[in-house]
Design an enzyme around this catalytic site. Structure first.
Site, PDB file in Angstrom:
ATOM      1  N   GLU A 197      15.149  -1.955   3.171  1.00 42.02           N
ATOM      2  CA  GLU A 197      13.773  -2.160   2.695  1.00 42.02           C
ATOM      3  C   GLU A 197      13.193  -0.880   2.085  1.00 42.02           C
ATOM      4  O   GLU A 197      12.346  -0.934   1.199  1.00 42.02           O
ATOM      5  CB  GLU A 197      12.874  -2.632   3.838  1.00 42.02           C
ATOM      6  CG  GLU A 197      13.338  -3.905   4.533  1.00 42.02           C
ATOM      7  CD  GLU A 197      13.224  -5.146   3.677  1.00 42.02           C
ATOM      8  OE1 GLU A 197      13.959  -5.221   2.669  1.00 42.02           O
ATOM      9  OE2 GLU A 197      12.438  -6.035   4.007  1.00 42.02           O
ATOM     10  N   ASP A 223      20.203  -1.918  13.049  1.00 38.42           N
ATOM     11  CA  ASP A 223      19.338  -1.900  14.235  1.00 38.42           C
ATOM     12  C   ASP A 223      18.146  -2.850  14.088  1.00 38.42           C
ATOM     13  O   ASP A 223      17.760  -3.542  15.030  1.00 38.42           O
ATOM     14  CB  ASP A 223      18.870  -0.469  14.559  1.00 38.42           C
ATOM     15  CG  ASP A 223      18.389   0.327  13.340  1.00 38.42           C
ATOM     16  OD1 ASP A 223      18.353  -0.227  12.228  1.00 38.42           O
ATOM     17  OD2 ASP A 223      18.071   1.523  13.517  1.00 38.42           O
ATOM     18  N   GLY A 259      15.589   2.148  11.520  1.00 32.16           N
ATOM     19  CA  GLY A 259      14.698   1.186  10.868  1.00 32.16           C
ATOM     20  C   GLY A 259      15.346   0.413   9.741  1.00 32.16           C
ATOM     21  O   GLY A 259      16.566   0.231   9.699  1.00 32.16           O
ATOM     22  N   HIS A 299       2.203 -32.689  27.124  1.00 28.57           N
ATOM     23  CA  HIS A 299       2.448 -31.271  26.871  1.00 28.57           C
ATOM     24  C   HIS A 299       3.486 -31.130  25.750  1.00 28.57           C
ATOM     25  O   HIS A 299       4.163 -32.102  25.404  1.00 28.57           O
ATOM     26  CB  HIS A 299       2.934 -30.560  28.145  1.00 28.57           C
ATOM     27  CG  HIS A 299       4.254 -31.050  28.645  1.00 28.57           C
ATOM     28  ND1 HIS A 299       4.407 -32.261  29.302  1.00 28.57           N
ATOM     29  CD2 HIS A 299       5.493 -30.516  28.579  1.00 28.57           C
ATOM     30  CE1 HIS A 299       5.677 -32.423  29.613  1.00 28.57           C
ATOM     31  NE2 HIS A 299       6.356 -31.395  29.191  1.00 28.57           N
ATOM     32  N   HIS A 300       3.632 -29.962  25.213  1.00 30.74           N
ATOM     33  CA  HIS A 300       4.504 -29.711  24.046  1.00 30.74           C
ATOM     34  C   HIS A 300       4.110 -30.576  22.843  1.00 30.74           C
ATOM     35  O   HIS A 300       4.958 -31.012  22.062  1.00 30.74           O
ATOM     36  CB  HIS A 300       5.992 -29.959  24.344  1.00 30.74           C
ATOM     37  CG  HIS A 300       6.554 -29.108  25.426  1.00 30.74           C
ATOM     38  ND1 HIS A 300       5.994 -27.930  25.841  1.00 30.74           N
ATOM     39  CD2 HIS A 300       7.680 -29.280  26.191  1.00 30.74           C
ATOM     40  CE1 HIS A 300       6.731 -27.416  26.817  1.00 30.74           C
ATOM     41  NE2 HIS A 300       7.746 -28.213  27.057  1.00 30.74           N
ATOM     42  N   ASN A 310      19.966   3.460  12.300  1.00 26.36           N
ATOM     43  CA  ASN A 310      19.389   4.395  11.326  1.00 26.36           C
ATOM     44  C   ASN A 310      17.864   4.399  11.405  1.00 26.36           C
ATOM     45  O   ASN A 310      17.170   4.689  10.431  1.00 26.36           O
ATOM     46  CB  ASN A 310      19.887   4.095   9.904  1.00 26.36           C
ATOM     47  CG  ASN A 310      19.654   2.649   9.521  1.00 26.36           C
ATOM     48  OD1 ASN A 310      18.944   1.931  10.211  1.00 26.36           O
ATOM     49  ND2 ASN A 310      20.251   2.219   8.415  1.00 26.36           N
ATOM     50  N   GLU A 324      15.880 -20.708  21.253  1.00 22.49           N
ATOM     51  CA  GLU A 324      16.210 -21.855  20.395  1.00 22.49           C
ATOM     52  C   GLU A 324      16.612 -21.385  19.001  1.00 22.49           C
ATOM     53  O   GLU A 324      17.490 -21.965  18.368  1.00 22.49           O
ATOM     54  CB  GLU A 324      15.016 -22.812  20.311  1.00 22.49           C
ATOM     55  CG  GLU A 324      14.814 -23.661  21.554  1.00 22.49           C
ATOM     56  CD  GLU A 324      14.041 -22.944  22.655  1.00 22.49           C
ATOM     57  OE1 GLU A 324      13.715 -21.752  22.495  1.00 22.49           O
ATOM     58  OE2 GLU A 324      13.764 -23.600  23.686  1.00 22.49           O
ATOM     59  N   ASP A 373      12.072 -30.263  29.781  1.00 22.44           N
ATOM     60  CA  ASP A 373      11.995 -31.544  30.512  1.00 22.44           C
ATOM     61  C   ASP A 373      12.341 -32.736  29.630  1.00 22.44           C
ATOM     62  O   ASP A 373      12.779 -33.760  30.123  1.00 22.44           O
ATOM     63  CB  ASP A 373      10.625 -31.718  31.194  1.00 22.44           C
ATOM     64  CG  ASP A 373       9.459 -31.659  30.222  1.00 22.44           C
ATOM     65  OD1 ASP A 373       9.527 -30.860  29.270  1.00 22.44           O
ATOM     66  OD2 ASP A 373       8.474 -32.397  30.423  1.00 22.44           O
ATOM     67  N   GLY A 414      19.053 -15.541   4.226  1.00 23.49           N
ATOM     68  CA  GLY A 414      18.785 -14.133   4.503  1.00 23.49           C
ATOM     69  C   GLY A 414      17.823 -13.848   5.642  1.00 23.49           C
ATOM     70  O   GLY A 414      16.996 -12.947   5.530  1.00 23.49           O
TER      71      GLY A 414
HETATM   72  C1  LIG Z   1      13.553 -12.952   9.590  1.00 30.06           C
HETATM   73  C2  LIG Z   1      13.411 -11.884   8.568  1.00 30.06           C
HETATM   74  N1  LIG Z   1      12.424 -10.999   8.655  1.00 30.06           N
HETATM   75  C3  LIG Z   1      12.325 -10.001   7.748  1.00 30.06           C
HETATM   76  C4  LIG Z   1      13.219  -9.890   6.719  1.00 30.06           C
HETATM   77  C5  LIG Z   1      13.101  -8.769   5.702  1.00 30.06           C
HETATM   78  N2  LIG Z   1      14.214  -7.849   5.867  1.00 30.06           N
HETATM   79  C6  LIG Z   1      15.338  -7.947   5.142  1.00 30.06           C
HETATM   80  S1  LIG Z   1      16.430  -6.754   5.462  1.00 30.06           S
HETATM   81  C7  LIG Z   1      15.419  -6.040   6.583  1.00 30.06           C
HETATM   82  C8  LIG Z   1      15.774  -4.766   7.259  1.00 30.06           C
HETATM   83  C9  LIG Z   1      17.084  -4.763   7.931  1.00 30.06           C
HETATM   84  O1  LIG Z   1      17.197  -3.544   8.611  1.00 30.06           O
HETATM   85  P1  LIG Z   1      18.483  -3.178   9.397  1.00 30.06           P
HETATM   86  O2  LIG Z   1      19.039  -4.401  10.022  1.00 30.06           O
HETATM   87  O3  LIG Z   1      18.190  -2.060  10.312  1.00 30.06           O
HETATM   88  O4  LIG Z   1      19.508  -2.773   8.263  1.00 30.06           O
HETATM   89  P2  LIG Z   1      19.682  -1.359   7.534  1.00 30.06           P
HETATM   90  O5  LIG Z   1      19.392  -1.588   6.097  1.00 30.06           O
HETATM   91  O6  LIG Z   1      18.759  -0.372   8.163  1.00 30.06           O
HETATM   92  O7  LIG Z   1      21.121  -1.009   7.753  1.00 30.06           O
HETATM   93  C10 LIG Z   1      14.236  -6.753   6.703  1.00 30.06           C
HETATM   94  C11 LIG Z   1      13.112  -6.380   7.615  1.00 30.06           C
HETATM   95  C12 LIG Z   1      14.235 -10.862   6.653  1.00 30.06           C
HETATM   96  N3  LIG Z   1      15.149 -10.873   5.702  1.00 30.06           N
HETATM   97  N4  LIG Z   1      14.331 -11.822   7.609  1.00 30.06           N
HETATM   98 MG   LIG Z   2      18.504  -0.054  10.170  1.00 31.93          MG
END
Ligand SMILES: Cc1ncc(C[n+]2csc(CCOP(=O)(O)OP(=O)(O)O)c2C)c(N)n1
Ligand SMILES: [Mg+2]
Length: 570
Positions: A472, A439, A468, A119-120, A466, A56, A33, A412
């Protein structure tokens, strides 16, 4: 300015006019709004195009991606709930030196002056918290009033453009339709000319030092792109046959087919050619270099002691600090002052392998085979977006001419690249855009796929499934559940987000599947989900995660426990 021609205009119309004059043709964001009245003005004026996003945060990523290709970008969101959702993206633009104008439609001046809770807000009658929050991550901030609108709009846009940093503007919702007196002349975005003496003596000194050196070299960081000095750097390198290395964030800023391109400099993690060119140089011209873990090979970088450090608006040479000069003008001065060199050997990094390496098509898809195939797929002129994760392998590929890489290496924030892709496609719709993402990153910002499909964008999305957060797992938790994520039917998503989509979706489990997908014509969005093992990762990426764990957790950290960390295959 009593003598300059002026005209009557509403504050909202003037703001939109100034955005256009700055070269902005699209506005990203989400309505609320407190900014709907500005959106109505945008609709009535019919000049800027509105690109509504699902969130956003994604709007802030989109404006950033747009600005990287367009020079400057903007978004509008509603007070606090919208604005604070952009703050991660805006801080990212600050870190990555990207000029983005964040316009928050804010609570009416009436409610501020009369102390009416709205609000907000936090409900305690305060209204300055959000301006305060953005002060930490923007180069300039203002709440517009009818008295300051002309000067503040111009100051904020010019600051964003000059400093290559985001700015934050609050437009109270009850003033957008008020008429004010505004300049008739268009906004001109230009740097003030350099101080002639400083410019001359600085350029002459750099020219003299480069010319007298045995092994001069240039180190290029992101700002060479942001300050539009790529042409000058290339011309200087060509004229003096100087090796040019870039940092990771500046990947492809220097054309990788340029004969004097020496590769990516990253301290100990550099290729030999880049490391030698930079560290053994007896006259290094470093431009915009910002040493952080990821650009210094985890602090193993070692630049020569008398390195010349150039930035967008100032230069350090020895104990002298030159102010009131612009990078572009200094480089032009150096080019004009040096004599051509014709007997220095080229720096060409080894030509890319890949593309055509023989592999068994029925074999399960591996990261090695994947990046090999991608290397062969990339064409001159492509825009490549990469997110954090194993998709960082992009930095190890050798790119053809005229490619642009868009990534958020310093900030990053995972998921950035999906929003940014909407922005880059909007800014440069005629180029081919390739997104490389994991993913985990995709799950952060996936809904913007909807906006890409809605606007008939035709990128190629390369998603690595993959299971996850593989990158990491290289820090900690090789098999830990906290690095696992839910399994989605990724390749079905185009259909979910646009039921009548013409997108071509593929799931690649083998090399042959991938090769088949890569043959699809680029006449609609292509979505390629590639299924790979959670413990398969490019050696460089995992090596860097392993190092990161040492830095992050220190010698008492858990990373040295047996088998707790994914490590490069030996
Ligand atoms: C907003 C945010 N949250 C968490 C992280 C920490 N982080 C960096 S890389 C990553 C995992 C990325 O996984 P994916 O996109 O599946 O790549 P893969 O290595 O599996 O190919 C995470 C959680 C980050 N950099 N930014
Ligand atoms: Mg992954």
């Amino acid at each position: 300015m009593p003598n300059s021609p002026s005209q009557q205009m509403t504050i909202g119309d003037f703001l939109l006019r100034r955005l256009e004059e700055a070269g902005i043709r699209h506005l990203f964001g989400v309505p609320g709004d407190f900014n709907l009245e500005l959106l109505q003005q945008l609709d009535d004026a019919g000049q800027l195009r509105w690109i509504g996003t699902c969130s956003e945060l994604n709007a802030s990523y989109a404006a950033d991606g747009y600005a990287r290709l367009n020079g400057i970008g903007a978004l509008t969101v509603t007070n606090a709930v919208g604005a604070l959702s952009t703050i991660n993206g805006i801080a990212g633009s600050y870190a990555e030196h990207v000029p983005v104008i964040c316009i928050a439609g804010s609570i009416p001046l009436r409610s501020i002056e009369r102390g009416l809770g709205m609000h907000h807000t936090t409900g305690d009658g305060t209204w300055d918290r959000f301006l305060g929050a953005f002060a930490h991550v923007t180069a300039a901030q203002a709440r517009l009033t009818p008295r300051n609108a002309v000067t503040e709009i111009d100051r904020l846009i010019a600051t964003a453009w000059r400093e290559k940093l985001p700015v934050y503007m609050e437009l109270p919702s009850d003033i957008a339709y008020l008429d004010i007196e505004v300049p008739a002349a268009p906004l001109v975005l230009a740097d003030p000319p350099s101080d002639r003496e400083r410019l001359h003596s600085c350029a002459a000194l750099i020219a003299r030092r480069l010319s007298g050196a045995r092994s001069p070299a240039i180190l290029v960081d992101q700002d060479v792109d942001r300050y539009d000095a790529v042409g000058e750097v290339t011309e200087l390198a060509q004229k003096m046959q100087l090796p040019v290395a870039v940092t990771g964030p500046a990947k492809a800023v220097i054309d990788e087919t340029f004969p004097y391109y020496a590769g990516i400099y990253n301290g100990k993690a550099s290729n030999l050619r880049a490391r030698e060119a930079i560290e053994a140089s007896d006259c290094l011209l470093s431009i915009g270099y910002r040493p952080i873990d990821g650009t210094s090979g985890d602090f193993t970088a070692s630049l020569p002691a008398d390195t010349i450090s150039a930035r967008g608006h100032s230069i350090d040479i020895g104990s002298d600090n030159y102010q009131a000069v612009t990078l572009k003008e200094v480089l032009r001065g150096v080019i004009d002052a040096v004599s051509p060199v014709t007997d220095r050997p080229a720096s060409q990094v080894a030509a890319a392998t890949g593309a055509g390496t023989r592999v068994d098509g029925s074999a399960k898809l591996t990261q090695a085979a994947y990046w090999d195939a991608i290397q062969g797929y990339i064409r001159p002129g492509d825009v490549l977006l990469t997110d954090n994760g194993t998709s960082y392998a992009i930095f190890g590929l050798q790119l053809p001419a005229n490619c642009t890489v868009v990534a958020s290496v310093i900030w990053g924030s995972i998921g950035y690249s999906v929003g940014a892709l909407l922005g880059t496609l909007t800014a440069a719709p005629k180029r081919r855009h390739l997104l490389f993402i994991g993913d985990g990153s995709f799950q952060e910002t996936v809904q913007e796929l909807s906006t890409l499909l809605r606007h008939d964008c035709k990128p190629v999305i390369f998603l690595i499934n993959n299971g996850g957060y593989t990158i990491e797992r290289g820090y900690l938790g090789k098999t830990a559940h906290y690095n696992d994520i839910a399994t989605w039917a990724y390749a079905d998503l185009p259909k979910v987000f646009r039921p009548d989509t013409t997108a071509r979706s593929f799931v690649a489990r083998t090399v042959a599947d991938l090769q088949d997908a890569l043959r699809a014509p680029n006449d609609s969005l292509i979505f390629i989900e590639s299924v790979m093992d959670p413990h398969d990762a490019p050696g460089q990426v995992i090596h860097s995660s392993n190092n990161g764990a040492e830095l992050d957790y220190g010698p008492r950290g858990p990373q040295r426990r047996d088998n707790i960390q994914l490590q490069p295959a030996t």
